[in-house]
Motif scaffolding. Structure first.
Motif, mmCIF file in Angstrom:
data_model
loop_
_atom_site.group_PDB
_atom_site.id
_atom_site.type_symbol
_atom_site.label_atom_id
_atom_site.label_comp_id
_atom_site.label_asym_id
_atom_site.label_seq_id
_atom_site.Cartn_x
_atom_site.Cartn_y
_atom_site.Cartn_z
ATOM 1 N N SER A 107 0.835 -1.214 0.000
ATOM 2 C CA SER A 107 0.000 0.000 0.000
ATOM 3 C C SER A 107 0.862 1.253 0.000
ATOM 4 O O SER A 107 0.621 2.213 -0.764
ATOM 5 C CB SER A 107 -0.923 -0.016 1.225
ATOM 6 O OG SER A 107 -1.765 -1.155 1.195
ATOM 7 N N GLN A 108 1.905 1.246 0.842
ATOM 8 C CA GLN A 108 2.785 2.412 0.904
ATOM 9 C C GLN A 108 3.544 2.607 -0.419
ATOM 10 O O GLN A 108 3.727 3.734 -0.884
ATOM 11 C CB GLN A 108 3.775 2.256 2.057
ATOM 12 C CG GLN A 108 3.110 2.281 3.432
ATOM 13 C CD GLN A 108 4.110 2.007 4.548
ATOM 14 O OE1 GLN A 108 5.298 1.796 4.278
ATOM 15 N NE2 GLN A 108 3.609 2.031 5.787
ATOM 16 N N GLU A 123 1.230 4.108 -2.993
ATOM 17 C CA GLU A 123 1.004 5.531 -2.707
ATOM 18 C C GLU A 123 2.236 6.354 -3.064
ATOM 19 O O GLU A 123 2.128 7.454 -3.657
ATOM 20 C CB GLU A 123 0.647 5.700 -1.247
ATOM 21 C CG GLU A 123 0.336 7.139 -0.851
ATOM 22 C CD GLU A 123 -0.018 7.264 0.617
ATOM 23 O OE1 GLU A 123 -0.268 8.402 1.060
ATOM 24 O OE2 GLU A 123 -0.053 6.218 1.310
#
Length: 467
Positions: A229-230, A233
């Motif tokens: 997820s990081q 992003e």
């Protein structure tokens, strides 16, 4: 022949009947008086139907079988018990008995077997009706001897039942002892294989280690999801920040914001000076140089901020790759632990099976050893035999009564035999049967009483009566 004719024959042959009866009774009484006196002693044994073995605590359904009492009677009257009685009373050691044996058998066989057969001929085993009591009787001419033999049969039967029950248990004990040693070796071999496997793989506790590694696998999975997820992003921010000064990461940078504010102030000051002074004025040149410097620094700060966003995205992507690799290695380790645990469980099952078989066999060995050493019998001597005070035979009164009956039968038989040899006419029925003609009348004649011979009655006619 009807009953009347039979009665007439017996009346005519009554002397034969009486003579035969007297002869039979007399001979029986004389023989009964001359026969040696016989004594009979009895010992009573009780079959204990407890239903539970006192050693093992198990039920004994064999005693409830219909053939149990018959089997016990056969054991009492067996040659095995008789040989035990011979050895117990030391009958085969008597010189007189040995002499009788040599005279009777001419040295064939053994004196023990000969004595056992003689004892079995005089022993009598009689079970009580609807009872668990068995009477063991022995007959002989010596009251002390017959009592001793009856008691010896009861005691040796009791010992025989113990031996018959203990001998199979002793043989079974040897068998279970060998099985126990073999099962112990199997257990030690299985335990050695399990220990060697643990040492080769460095296993202390598979379950605990598997729990730790599984927890680590779950943590790595959670970290990988977060890192993905990081990284996604950061990649989006990197794309947004490349060549775009209005990107959120660039615009929100404090240095960029300060430089923008300083540049705005410098441009505002430059515009104000440009309205008052000319372009070649030193103040205007100084203000323009300041604005150019701030613009250059803003461009540099914007690029630096965009580069830092890209570097952060690269770091997060690398971290994601590292977590993915660590997760794959952890999965391999967990799978290997599962395989190791399965193999170890198989070895553990072998150990448990060998241990269970060893425990069962050990318990059975202990039980059979106790049963083989037990000296408790299901037979109890209820009434020991005592020396009889009165002889049991010969029974003169009973023999006399039987002689009366047999003498009567023999007398009747001899009378009928004499009549068949010398057949005579006893009644009108005999005459009609013999001649096959009807009888019209009969003459009743009776011999007169004998008188002394005198000249007056020599020619006296006899009286005749015609019917």
């Amino acid at each position: 022949m009807n009953f009347h004719q039979f009665f007439l024959i017996l009346r005519a042959r009554r002397w034969i009947l009486f003579a035969t009866l007297l002869l039979t009774v007399g001979a029986t009484m004389i023989v009964s008086m001359l026969l040696p006196k016989t004594y009979k002693a009895s010992a009573s044994v009780l079959m204990n139907y407890k239903g539970v073995d006192p050693v093992t605590g198990l039920a004994m359904p064999g005693q409830l079988m219909p053939g149990y009492m018959a089997t016990q009677i056969d054991i009492i009257s067996s040659k095995n018990v008789a040989l035990r009685v011979v050895d117990r009373m030391k009958l085969a050691e008597s010189p007189a008995v040995i002499a009788q044996y040599n005279e009777a058998t001419k040295g064939e066989g053994t004196v023990r077997d000969w004595l056992a057969d003689l004892l079995l001929q005089k022993v009598e085993v009689q079970p009580s009706r609807e009872s668990s009591v068995v009477n063991i009787s022995f007959s002989g001419s010596d009251p002390q001897f017959v009592a001793a033999v009856a008691n010896s049969f009861a005691e040796e039967y009791q010992r025989a039942t113990i031996q018959l029950k203990a001998d199979p248990m002793k043989k079974a004990t040897g068998y279970f002892n060998d099985q126990t040693k073999q099962l112990r070796d199997n257990l030690e071999a299985a335990q050695s294989r399990l220990s060697k496997y643990q040492q080769d793989h460095g296993i202390v506790s598979v379950d605990n280690r598997l729990d730790v590694e599984t927890q680590r696998l779950n943590d790595l999975s959670a970290q990988l999801v977060a890192a993905q997820s990081q990284a996604m992003e950061a990649t989006s921010r990197q794309r947004s920040a490349q060549g775009n000064a209005d990107a959120p990461d660039v615009a929100n940078n404090p240095i960029v914001q300060n430089l923008k504010m300083s540049l705005a102030t410098a441009e505002s000051r430059l515009a104000e000076i440009g309205q008052r002074l000319g372009r070649n004025h030193p103040q205007y040149l100084s203000a323009r140089a300041e604005a150019d410097r701030l613009r250059t620094e803003l461009t540099t700060a914007t690029r630096s901020t965009s580069a830092s966003v890209g570097n952060n995205a690269s770091i997060l992507v690398q971290r994601e790759g590292a977590l993915r690799q660590a997760l794959a290695e952890q999965k391999t380790k967990v799978l290997e632990l599962n395989r190791t645990r399965d193999e170890m469980n198989v070895l553990q099952k072998d150990v448990e099976s060998a241990l269970r078989a060893f425990d069962v066999t050990s318990q059975r060995l202990a039980q059979t050893r106790i049963e083989g050493q037990a000296d408790q019998s299901d037979v109890a001597i209820l009434n020991p035999a005592v020396a009889p005070l009165r002889p049991s035979g010969p029974k003169v009164m009973l023999n006399t009564i039987l002689a009366l009956f047999m003498g009567t039968l023999l007398g009747v038989g001899f009378s009928m035999l004499a009549e068949m040899i010398d057949r005579r006419v006893r009644s009108d029925g005999d005459l009609s049967d013999l001649l096959q003609i009807p009888v019209l009348g009969d003459i009743s004649w009776k011999a007169p009483a004998r008188k002394r011979l005198s000249p007056f009655n020599i020619f006296t006619p006899r009286k005749l009566r015609l019917n």
